[in-house]
Design a protein around this motif. Structure first.
Motif, PDB file in Angstrom:
ATOM      1  N   ASP A 486       0.834  -1.212   0.000  1.00  0.00           N
ATOM      2  CA  ASP A 486       0.000   0.000   0.000  1.00  0.00           C
ATOM      3  C   ASP A 486       0.864   1.255   0.000  1.00  0.00           C
ATOM      4  N   VAL A 487       2.029   1.208   0.663  1.00  0.00           N
ATOM      5  CA  VAL A 487       2.940   2.360   0.659  1.00  0.00           C
ATOM      6  C   VAL A 487       3.400   2.651  -0.766  1.00  0.00           C
ATOM      7  N   TYR A 488       3.707   1.596  -1.538  1.00  0.00           N
ATOM      8  CA  TYR A 488       4.116   1.794  -2.933  1.00  0.00           C
ATOM      9  C   TYR A 488       3.005   2.493  -3.722  1.00  0.00           C
ATOM     10  N   SER A 489       1.773   2.004  -3.584  1.00  0.00           N
ATOM     11  CA  SER A 489       0.661   2.621  -4.319  1.00  0.00           C
ATOM     12  C   SER A 489       0.479   4.078  -3.903  1.00  0.00           C
ATOM     13  N   PHE A 490       0.630   4.377  -2.613  1.00  0.00           N
ATOM     14  CA  PHE A 490       0.502   5.752  -2.136  1.00  0.00           C
ATOM     15  C   PHE A 490       1.601   6.630  -2.733  1.00  0.00           C
ATOM     16  N   GLY A 491       2.815   6.092  -2.864  1.00  0.00           N
ATOM     17  CA  GLY A 491       3.893   6.852  -3.488  1.00  0.00           C
ATOM     18  C   GLY A 491       3.584   7.193  -4.934  1.00  0.00           C
TER      19      GLY A 491
END
Length: 609
Positions: A486-491
């Motif tokens: 999810d952190v990757y998608s938020f980035g």
């Protein structure tokens, strides 16, 4: 489940039916390897199971296995191309391409004009009315008129032989340098252009056209019509064919009935699964609506808000002051799993940055989710500007607040609930904005639940939207699937907010701008300003801050990404974070991020899905 007949069984019945029909209508085949079916009046004296045919209709198999007719004064047998027993005609072909010359010789002997079967000369008859004269012309005489070359009589090195219609006036034909050849082609059955290699001939005797229900046969010195041979009586044939067709149709109907019953059984199982789930989650107390309630709330689905991957969203009204968004789920997708997933997840969530579920509908096979209505729709409408999207650009302060709100929402999903919730589909389209532009995370159809003590999950298939899916979701070579996905998608979302465009742009002016994150990193790494929408002096600082945080979040390896709590702290901080190392290279290379295993916690315990 009722088993369906195999394709081989259908093929068996089809062949049986076809065999019965052919057995009734067609005689046994006697012939060569190549050629049409041979039956009376033709016959093969040396063929297997040969039966006497009509005198003069003897056929042979030539050296190439072709059905042929051997006639006097023609060096090679004429190949039988086709036989039409109904119209009593045969098409003969000369492999040497000199059929007109052979026919002329036979015509002089009267071979094709005989009709009396008691004479052995031959059986064929035709109305001959095409006559030609032969001319030999020296090279390079050109065929500038309607003359047909007889290649079999020409010498390619010195002369060519042409056939000219005998009725043509000599003055109309360019034959000044040509020499007439003794002999002519008289009474040909077809124009010579159409019969250089083949011609069609009719026969009048024997006359088998009267044998409409049986087969024509030769009995010593007379013609007789026989019953079909071999075989059963025609009535019995019809009965057998009826039984076969009836059995086939019965099996087809039985298969269709089994398919319908199986579909109903499967749908019933899905419905029971949903009802069992809803019973287990009664304590959550979301309002359950009937399908009639949904129709009333949406005024018979009058106003459509949008179309998603799993269903259509309509605007509804609970009262004069309370509006809702009703998501009607597509029954053809997910077998009810998407519905269960979203209800079970939303029932656990109460946060300002997560959309609130008002209720649901599970009425028969109709399923719907009812959410609070957010008038400003999705973030996607405000960050991707274009001719088809004229909505105004949000200020950089507002974009920063939206990014911070989304980050806090993700932090709540990962740490604030009883169980960790992994969203797996963070993107601008799933970030909704209320009337004060407060962001709310929506669409939990792909979400997964796991224990808060366990940070990694195993997955049987990739899930998410292309362009926002973390590398480890595609390949475990990058690491375990975890909250870092999810952190990757938020980035990726942060970088799209900075650039106001999709991260992958096939319409970019040059290759370096096609992948926007790489372009951003190259500019910031060189100390260059980002060429983006800037209106005030402080905008550069906010844009740079969001871009750097986005680059931290999209490292290829999950261990190199910060947890969402650290991302929120960077967003809340006054200072701009330090630039990360190149996030697009392997952690083992010299240009990799150095934070792996030290700055961020990397102890991820894998649990089963």
């Amino acid at each position: 489940m009722m088993p369906s007949p195999t394709p081989s069984l259908f093929l068996f019945f089809f062949l049986c039916f076809a065999h019965g029909t052919a057995h009734r209508d067609e005689p046994p085949r006697h012939g060569c390897h190549h050629g049409p079916r041979v039956r009376f009046p033709f016959w093969l004296p040396d063929g297997p199971d040969s039966e006497p045919g009509y005198p003069g209709f003897e056929l042979i198999c030539d050296g190439d296995g072709r059905l042929a007719l051997s006639v006097p004064n023609i060096p090679n047998p004429l190949v039988v191309k086709s036989i039409d027993y109904k119209s009593q005609s045969v098409v003969l072909r000369d492999p040497s391409n000199c059929l007109p010359l052979g026919i002329a010789n036979l015509t002089l002997r009267g071979f094709f004009a005989r009709e009396d079967p008691s004479r052995s000369a031959g059986p064929y008859n035709y109305n001959y009315n095409y006559n030609y004269t032969l001319f030999r012309c020296p090279l390079p005489e050109r065929n500038s008129y309607d003359m047909t070359e007889l290649a079999c009589r020409s010498d390619p090195s010195s002369y060519k032989v042409y056939a000219v219609d005998s009725s043509e006036s000599v003055g109309n034909v360019p034959l000044v340098h040509c020499e007439r050849i003794i002999g002519s082609l008289d009474s040909l059955p077809n124009p010579i252009k159409g019969m250089i290699t083949e011609a069609r001939f009719d026969w009048k005797q024997p006359d088998c056209k009267k044998c409409t229900k049986g087969l024509c046969g030769w009995h010593g010195s007379s013609i007789a019509c026989d019953q079909p041979h071999p075989g059963l009586p025609e009535k019995l044939h019809r009965e057998i064919a009826g039984i076969i067709v009836g059995s086939f149709l019965f099996l087809v109907g039985l298969t269709g009935l089994g398919y319908v019953l199986n579909e109903k059984r499967r749908d019933k199982a899905f419905q029971l699964k949903i009802e069992s789930f809803l019973h287990d989650y009664e304590a959550l107390k979301p309002t359950r609506y009937s399908y009639n309630d949904i129709k009333r709330i949406t005024n018979d689905f009058e106003e459509k808000l949008g179309q998603g991957a799993y269903g259509t969203v309509y605007k509804g009204k609970l009262s004069n002051e309370i509006f809702v968004a009703v998501k009607m789920l597509d029954n053809s997708f997910g077998n009810g799993e998407e519905f269960i997933n979203e209800v079970s997840t939303m029932g656990r969530i109460h946060h300002v940055n997560v959309v609130r579920m008002v209720g649901f509908c599970a009425d028969g096979f109709r399923r719907a989710l009812v959410y609070e209505f957010l008038p400003n729709e999705s973030l996607e409408k405000f960050i991707f500007q274009g001719d088809d999207n004229p909505d105004p650009f949000l200020s950089w302060d507002r974009l920063h607040n939206i990014a911070l709100g989304v980050g806090k929402g993700i932090e709540y999903l990962h740490q604030g609930c009883d169980q960790r919730i992994l969203h797996f589909d963070i993107k601008p389209h799933n970030i909704l904005l209320d009337d004060h532009f407060i962001p709310k995370i929506a669409d939990f159809g792909l979400a997964k639940l796991c224990s808060k003590e366990q940070s990694a999950v195993s997955m049987t298939a990739a899930r998410g939207t292309m362009g926002y899916i973390a590398p480890e979701v595609f390949s475990r070579n990058f690491g375990s699937v975890s909250s870092k996905s999810d952190v990757y998608s938020f980035g990726m979302l942060l970088l799209e907010m900075v650039g106001g465009r999709k991260n992958v742009d096939v319409n970019a002016k040059n290759m370096s701008q096609m992948y926007f994150p790489q372009w951003v990193y190259n500019h910031l790494n060189k100390g260059e300003e980002l060429e983006i929408r800037i209106r005030e002096d402080g905008d550069h600082k906010i844009a740079k801050k969001l871009a750097i945080i986005g680059l931290w979040c999209i490292h290829w390896y999950p261990a190199d990404r910060p947890p969402v709590k650290a991302v929120v702290q960077m967003l809340e901080g006054e200072e701009c974070p330090v630039m990360p190392k190149n996030p697009f290279v392997s952690s083992g290379s010299g240009d990799a991020a150095t934070m792996k295993g030290s700055l961020w916690n990397t102890n991820l315990e894998v649990i089963e899905e």
